[in-house]
Write a protein that holds these residues in place. Structure first.
Motif, mmCIF file in Angstrom:
data_model
loop_
_atom_site.group_PDB
_atom_site.id
_atom_site.type_symbol
_atom_site.label_atom_id
_atom_site.label_comp_id
_atom_site.label_asym_id
_atom_site.label_seq_id
_atom_site.Cartn_x
_atom_site.Cartn_y
_atom_site.Cartn_z
ATOM 1 N N UNK A 89 -6.720 -5.629 -12.071
ATOM 2 C CA UNK A 89 -6.468 -4.694 -13.169
ATOM 3 C C UNK A 89 -6.153 -3.315 -12.576
ATOM 4 N N UNK A 90 -6.958 -2.294 -12.853
ATOM 5 C CA UNK A 90 -6.642 -0.953 -12.358
ATOM 6 C C UNK A 90 -7.384 -0.601 -11.066
ATOM 7 N N UNK A 91 -8.077 -1.561 -10.475
ATOM 8 C CA UNK A 91 -8.913 -1.280 -9.306
ATOM 9 C C UNK A 91 -8.345 -1.906 -8.040
ATOM 10 N N UNK A 92 -8.437 -1.166 -6.942
ATOM 11 C CA UNK A 92 -8.089 -1.701 -5.625
ATOM 12 C C UNK A 92 -9.291 -2.485 -5.116
ATOM 13 N N UNK A 93 -9.108 -3.799 -4.964
ATOM 14 C CA UNK A 93 -10.204 -4.683 -4.582
ATOM 15 C C UNK A 93 -10.259 -4.943 -3.087
ATOM 16 N N UNK A 94 -9.127 -4.861 -2.413
ATOM 17 C CA UNK A 94 -9.102 -5.161 -0.982
ATOM 18 C C UNK A 94 -7.759 -4.815 -0.383
ATOM 19 N N UNK A 95 -7.633 -5.069 0.909
ATOM 20 C CA UNK A 95 -6.396 -4.694 1.593
ATOM 21 C C UNK A 95 -6.218 -5.462 2.890
ATOM 22 N N UNK A 96 -5.007 -5.419 3.377
ATOM 23 C CA UNK A 96 -4.679 -5.810 4.749
ATOM 24 C C UNK A 96 -3.991 -4.632 5.413
ATOM 25 N N UNK A 97 -4.422 -4.327 6.629
ATOM 26 C CA UNK A 97 -3.752 -3.359 7.500
ATOM 27 C C UNK A 97 -3.212 -4.158 8.678
ATOM 28 N N UNK A 114 -9.199 4.943 -0.724
ATOM 29 C CA UNK A 114 -9.897 3.734 -1.172
ATOM 30 C C UNK A 114 -9.942 2.691 -0.049
ATOM 31 N N UNK A 115 -8.887 2.579 0.730
ATOM 32 C CA UNK A 115 -8.882 1.637 1.851
ATOM 33 C C UNK A 115 -9.965 1.995 2.862
ATOM 34 N N UNK A 116 -10.126 3.270 3.135
ATOM 35 C CA UNK A 116 -11.166 3.704 4.069
ATOM 36 C C UNK A 116 -12.555 3.462 3.474
ATOM 37 N N UNK A 117 -12.669 3.611 2.164
ATOM 38 C CA UNK A 117 -13.947 3.340 1.491
ATOM 39 C C UNK A 117 -14.305 1.859 1.605
ATOM 40 N N UNK A 135 0.837 -1.202 0.000
ATOM 41 C CA UNK A 135 0.000 0.000 0.000
ATOM 42 C C UNK A 135 0.872 1.252 0.000
ATOM 43 N N UNK A 136 0.342 2.303 -0.558
ATOM 44 C CA UNK A 136 0.974 3.621 -0.483
ATOM 45 C C UNK A 136 -0.044 4.608 0.064
ATOM 46 N N UNK A 137 0.417 5.797 0.367
ATOM 47 C CA UNK A 137 -0.508 6.807 0.882
ATOM 48 C C UNK A 137 -1.580 7.163 -0.145
ATOM 49 N N UNK A 138 -1.310 6.935 -1.430
ATOM 50 C CA UNK A 138 -2.311 7.191 -2.462
ATOM 51 C C UNK A 138 -3.508 6.248 -2.353
ATOM 52 N N UNK A 139 -3.334 5.130 -1.638
ATOM 53 C CA UNK A 139 -4.398 4.132 -1.505
ATOM 54 C C UNK A 139 -5.316 4.396 -0.313
ATOM 55 N N UNK A 140 -4.970 5.325 0.557
ATOM 56 C CA UNK A 140 -5.669 5.437 1.834
ATOM 57 C C UNK A 140 -7.153 5.720 1.666
#
Length: 215
Positions: free
Chosen positions: A61-69, A20-23, A13-18
């Protein structure tokens, strides 16, 4: 012929993802989960800065689908099996983060339901194994899994959460959170009481872990 689902790929993750991660957090953690347990932007910035390899993005592809924090904690703190907010440390924020701690603790795994069947959750957890193996001083990763099927099962059976988890392990009942964690290669460590306010789990969490081979 049905269109083949694109498979998720994992990156840091980068700060640019934050944003979307919160969404995704808002999409995945609706009531009855407590709505005051939300990430602030500064929370995610902290772990991206201090434990970058433990903050993971599943991209389709170009979409953030999920994450781990995730955070990093000491052996002593991990073995105390505290509630979620004590794992993090909220006063001061991230008060229990240990840059040299030997345990990576998953604080959130979330996948936007629009991307189900893309293998995002499995890929995220599998990547945690690589992080735990390749990061100096880490010996394991763990997580507190909700057990949202427990409340109804307990009402029917009157049995303890440990018995519920054993039934899930043995495949006699299915739990939508603990079950996938087990299928992804973690094992049950213990049941944690008051892990997080969650009426579906009667506030219990199932601590699951994966430990690297130190031989």
């Amino acid at each position: 012929m049905t269109e083949q689902k694109k498979q998720a790929k994992i990156r840091r993750a980068s700060t640019d993802d934050i944003a979307r991660m919160m969404e995704i957090h808002d999409i995945c953690f609706k009531p009855p989960m407590p709505q005051d347990l939300k990430w602030w932007e500064s929370d995610i910035e902290f772990v991206i800065s201090n434990f970058p390899q433990g903050q993971l993005i599943a991209q389709v592809e170009d979409s953030v689908a999920g994450h781990i924090i995730s955070g990093r904690v000491s052996e002593e703190h991990y073995k105390s099996h505290p509630p979620l907010m004590e794992i993090v440390g909220i006063d001061p924020p991230w008060g229990h983060f240990d840059a040299e701690g030997n345990t990576m603790w998953i604080l959130e795994i979330a996948v936007d339901p629009a991307f189900k069947r893309c293998g995002a959750a499995r890929a995220l957890v599998q990547t945690c194994k690589r992080v735990a193996t390749e990061t100096e001083e880490l010996v394991r990763f763990g997580a507190g899994a909700r057990i949202p099927g427990y409340a109804k099962w307990q009402e029917q059976t009157g049995k303890a959460p440990e018995e519920y988890c054993q039934e899930v392990i043995e495949g006699r009942i299915f739990d939508p959170v603990l079950g996938p964690f087990l299928k992804f290669g973690t094992r049950l460590d213990c049941v944690v009481s008051d892990y997080v306010p969650d009426p579906e789990s009667l506030n219990f969490g199932a601590a699951v872990i994966w430990e690297r081979d130190m031989a």
